[in-house]
Design an enzyme around this catalytic site. Sequence first.
Site, PDB file in Angstrom:
ATOM      1  N   LYS A  41       0.851  -1.194   0.000  1.00 19.17           N
ATOM      2  CA  LYS A  41       0.000   0.000   0.000  1.00 19.17           C
ATOM      3  C   LYS A  41       0.884   1.241   0.000  1.00 19.17           C
ATOM      4  O   LYS A  41       1.774   1.387   0.832  1.00 19.17           O
ATOM      5  CB  LYS A  41      -0.900   0.012   1.241  1.00 19.17           C
ATOM      6  CG  LYS A  41      -1.879   1.184   1.259  1.00 19.17           C
ATOM      7  CD  LYS A  41      -2.865   1.083   2.409  1.00 19.17           C
ATOM      8  CE  LYS A  41      -2.375   1.725   3.672  1.00 19.17           C
ATOM      9  NZ  LYS A  41      -2.309   3.199   3.635  1.00 19.17           N
ATOM     10  N   ASP A  68      -3.515   4.270  -1.748  1.00 19.86           N
ATOM     11  CA  ASP A  68      -4.470   4.731  -0.720  1.00 19.86           C
ATOM     12  C   ASP A  68      -4.420   6.253  -0.620  1.00 19.86           C
ATOM     13  O   ASP A  68      -3.860   6.806   0.315  1.00 19.86           O
ATOM     14  CB  ASP A  68      -4.098   4.072   0.616  1.00 19.86           C
ATOM     15  CG  ASP A  68      -5.075   4.384   1.726  1.00 19.86           C
ATOM     16  OD1 ASP A  68      -6.217   4.774   1.438  1.00 19.86           O
ATOM     17  OD2 ASP A  68      -4.683   4.220   2.905  1.00 19.86           O
ATOM     18  N   LYS A  70      -7.261   8.196  -0.794  1.00 22.77           N
ATOM     19  CA  LYS A  70      -8.534   8.680  -0.218  1.00 22.77           C
ATOM     20  C   LYS A  70      -8.998   9.928  -0.965  1.00 22.77           C
ATOM     21  O   LYS A  70      -9.128  11.018  -0.413  1.00 22.77           O
ATOM     22  CB  LYS A  70      -8.381   8.954   1.278  1.00 22.77           C
ATOM     23  CG  LYS A  70      -7.946   7.723   2.065  1.00 22.77           C
ATOM     24  CD  LYS A  70      -7.842   7.993   3.546  1.00 22.77           C
ATOM     25  CE  LYS A  70      -7.416   6.773   4.333  1.00 22.77           C
ATOM     26  NZ  LYS A  70      -6.017   6.377   4.164  1.00 22.77           N
ATOM     27  N   ASP A  73     -12.864  15.024  -4.410  1.00 23.28           N
ATOM     28  CA  ASP A  73     -12.771  16.219  -5.261  1.00 23.28           C
ATOM     29  C   ASP A  73     -14.052  16.304  -6.092  1.00 23.28           C
ATOM     30  O   ASP A  73     -14.981  15.499  -5.902  1.00 23.28           O
ATOM     31  CB  ASP A  73     -11.514  16.121  -6.158  1.00 23.28           C
ATOM     32  CG  ASP A  73     -10.911  17.498  -6.441  1.00 23.28           C
ATOM     33  OD1 ASP A  73     -11.673  18.406  -6.810  1.00 23.28           O
ATOM     34  OD2 ASP A  73      -9.680  17.647  -6.297  1.00 23.28           O
ATOM     35  N   THR A 123     -10.091   4.004  10.815  1.00 23.13           N
ATOM     36  CA  THR A 123     -10.014   3.085  11.958  1.00 23.13           C
ATOM     37  C   THR A 123      -9.396   3.770  13.172  1.00 23.13           C
ATOM     38  O   THR A 123      -9.382   3.203  14.257  1.00 23.13           O
ATOM     39  CB  THR A 123      -9.212   1.819  11.588  1.00 23.13           C
ATOM     40  OG1 THR A 123      -8.078   2.202  10.818  1.00 23.13           O
ATOM     41  CG2 THR A 123     -10.044   0.851  10.789  1.00 23.13           C
ATOM     42  N   ARG A 206       2.591  -0.396  10.929  1.00 23.66           N
ATOM     43  CA  ARG A 206       3.578  -0.322  12.005  1.00 23.66           C
ATOM     44  C   ARG A 206       3.969  -1.641  12.664  1.00 23.66           C
ATOM     45  O   ARG A 206       5.151  -1.811  12.993  1.00 23.66           O
ATOM     46  CB  ARG A 206       3.096   0.703  13.048  1.00 23.66           C
ATOM     47  CG  ARG A 206       3.258   2.129  12.530  1.00 23.66           C
ATOM     48  CD  ARG A 206       2.460   3.123  13.328  1.00 23.66           C
ATOM     49  NE  ARG A 206       1.026   3.014  13.072  1.00 23.66           N
ATOM     50  CZ  ARG A 206       0.109   3.854  13.529  1.00 23.66           C
ATOM     51  NH1 ARG A 206       0.481   4.864  14.299  1.00 23.66           N
ATOM     52  NH2 ARG A 206      -1.165   3.702  13.232  1.00 23.66           N
TER      53      ARG A 206
END
Length: 233
Positions: A41, A68, A70, A73, A123, A206
């Site tokens: 990603k 990713d 997001k 527009d 999340t 992470r």
Amino acid sequence: MTHEEAIAVARPRLIFALDVGSAAEAREYVARLAPEVSFFKIGLELFIAAGPAMVEWLVGEGHRVFLDLKILDIATTVGRAVAAAGRLGAEVVTVHAEPAVLDAAARGKVGGRPQVFAVSLLTSEACDFASDRVAKVAGMAVACGIDGLIVAGHAEEIAAVRAVNPALAVICPGIRPVGSDPGDQRRVATPAAAMAAGADYLVVGRPIRDAADPLAAAQAILAEMAEGLLACG
Ligand code: C5P
């Protein structure tokens, strides 16, 4: 299915979030993780730092790319941005969950690519009404003809999507192996729980990126994903 077979099923469903600040660091993680991970990603940080060349490089190396960004527009720009992501070789792109955005994104696809996923809720946000929100977004996704949703790996959120349409795909970030630091994530799930709940793909950043041995961390997560798959038969 044996544990080894379950790991083979889980492997293509693990997406590593390349949340790093340079192409050099990204290439290093890709090389280290390549024995186990083939889906990466690229989010805002790496895309801003390293640009479309990073997507092209990953695709050239034979990897799958989830872009990713997001996107939010005006409709024309959304459609053209989705088309550009497809030309670049991204397999998946994310957009905001608003009807006009989803509709424009679906129209921007060329030859079915890229797959468009709606971000239902971050999340990192706690939410008492997550399943209601997810069900509403799933309804919009079906109406607009997009491919799936980004949801937490919670059984009730995934069930809410599947209740609207079992064909919608589900990608789950906020994944934390047992005992790991949630960081800024709020709606977390373990790899086993998310897979047992029916997730199609897990996004992990992470817990792998910051591990002393990222490859070993990815292997441990695959083992947990396999347990989840075996638990749901
Ligand atoms: O490091 P961690 O595993 O929390 O990374 C999760 C990744 O998934 C981040 O790159 C984040 O931007 C992304 N994401 C998320 N929640 C969403 C959509 C994307 O955490 N709803």
